[in-house]
Scaffold this active site. Sequence first.
Site: not given
Length: 560
Positions: A67, A388, A520, A522
């Site tokens: 991605s 998002e 954190p 991913g």
Amino acid sequence: MNEEQRSLLLKSASLFPPSPGVKLSYGTAGFRADASILQSTVHRVGILAALRSLKTQSVIGLMVTASHNKVTDNGVKIADPSGGMLSQDWEPFADHIANARDPETLVSLIEEFVKKENIPFDGTHSAEILLGRDTRPSGESLLEVAKQGINSVSGAVAHDMGILTTPQLHWMVRARNKGLKATESDYFDQLLSSFSCLMDLIPDGSKINESEDKLMVDGANGVGGEKLEIIKTKLNGLVIEVYNDGKGGGVLNEGVGADFVQKDRVAPHGFSSIHAGIRCASLDGDADRLVYFIVPSNSSSKIDLVDGDKILSLFAVFIKDQLSILDEGDMKGKDNYKARLGVVQTAYANGAATDYLKQLGLEVVFTPTGVKYLHEQAAQYDIGIYFEANGHGTILFSDQFLCWLEARNNELSSISKGSEAQKAALRLLAVSKLINQAVGDALSGLLLVEAILRHMGWSIHKWNALYQDLPSKQLKVKVVDRTACVTANAETVVVSPPGVQEAINAEIAKYHQGRSFIRPSGTEDVIRVYAEASTQEAADSLANSVAAIVDRFLGFSSSQ
Ligand code: G16
């Protein structure tokens, strides 16, 4: 497992030993790492895909992509029968088999899991997996490795669907399992026909200024630009120019793409002040993210970013409007179905966006980062819109609501054909076909944005002025071990290491409208920092102070 199957697995796995010292975990979007160490992981995910297909007796997808990551990385993820992400209960198994140190350990883990999950693994059942990859140079050979993993499970068949956007593969899996037509040209046909239906239903008089007509798209030098080139010529009433389509020698995601534009707030390569004021959009490397932006006339300034929060707001306004038109029409009808509309965001949502959505009277809920969490939550509504801020998102419609809508449309077309209520029903039905309900899809999202802007008669400037974002800043910090950072409450609170949250709180307290969190990543080996405050200077300073806290507790200096 019979002897023949066992030796097939052992033989195949021995060809792809794991890289020594590498421990991977099925993160926000599958496994990601430098492509050179991924062969064994991809092979084992091939096996996992076949087992998942046997277990669900459905078609499963396997996508080779990283991605938004840099071009030398790659990754692999599974699409479940619904077209969504791999069920979270299977993620620990994915981690275990990816990290099994030798073929024997791998086979015993499989044996144990097959027994526990009651997977029909006796060679009499068949499994089917659709494979796709993005344009990364490492993709072709990794996809071949995935096929070998799949072929080491008797009865499993792999279909190579070629170079695709990630959302196209998810769409195909969903369509196949619903018994619908599922080729790439079916995907394009569905997008084009539902887009044209929405354009035909635009109210008279909401015509956009002709000079606003053109859309400039940054294709991130990835697969999205390539696919957009195919459909753009068939779009009636929309002119698109694609930049960074990967053919001009540019590097994937380097100085281009939605992640770069959204995080750095600068125009991607190829965009300059000659594009000032024009409507521009950016896709990421595998076209599952979409953001819009406006280039400033002064090349030294930052762009105006129209991010996932604003896309969500645009969709929410439009859908809410259509539902109220339908409601008014329904007063006369017998059946007064009250559709539950909800929106889902993450902690990255700008505070101003959340306030705006709440002012619209919408129910807003938060989940941790990662479409798998947002999707699950959005599926709780009749119409669930999730986004998002980074541009990942879509709209989900419940089967029950769609059934009611179809029936309502049929009824309205016999009693008041062409009424406003019927048009609203037709628009919502078209949205449910245009938007990719398997996963966020930059291409289908872009067409929906374009159709809605036309419908409203809005320029990008008017859209951008729905609310004003609070200034924000994102940073990433390299740490010794990112898994040492544990968060809770949709990633808004750090629970470990102790003391970090208190230190962050003390910094936030120094700023007017200050908000900050860490998590954190991913997909990359870093801790991400987000900060928001009343001025850009304050947001930058808060982000820097919080980054310093991360470094103090988790950075390399902390381990000395
Ligand atoms: C993936 C997920 C997204 C998520 C992003 C976050 O995006 O699919 O839902 O927002 O990772 O990345 P990180 O955990 O590194 O902050 P993509 O576009 O890379 O597939």
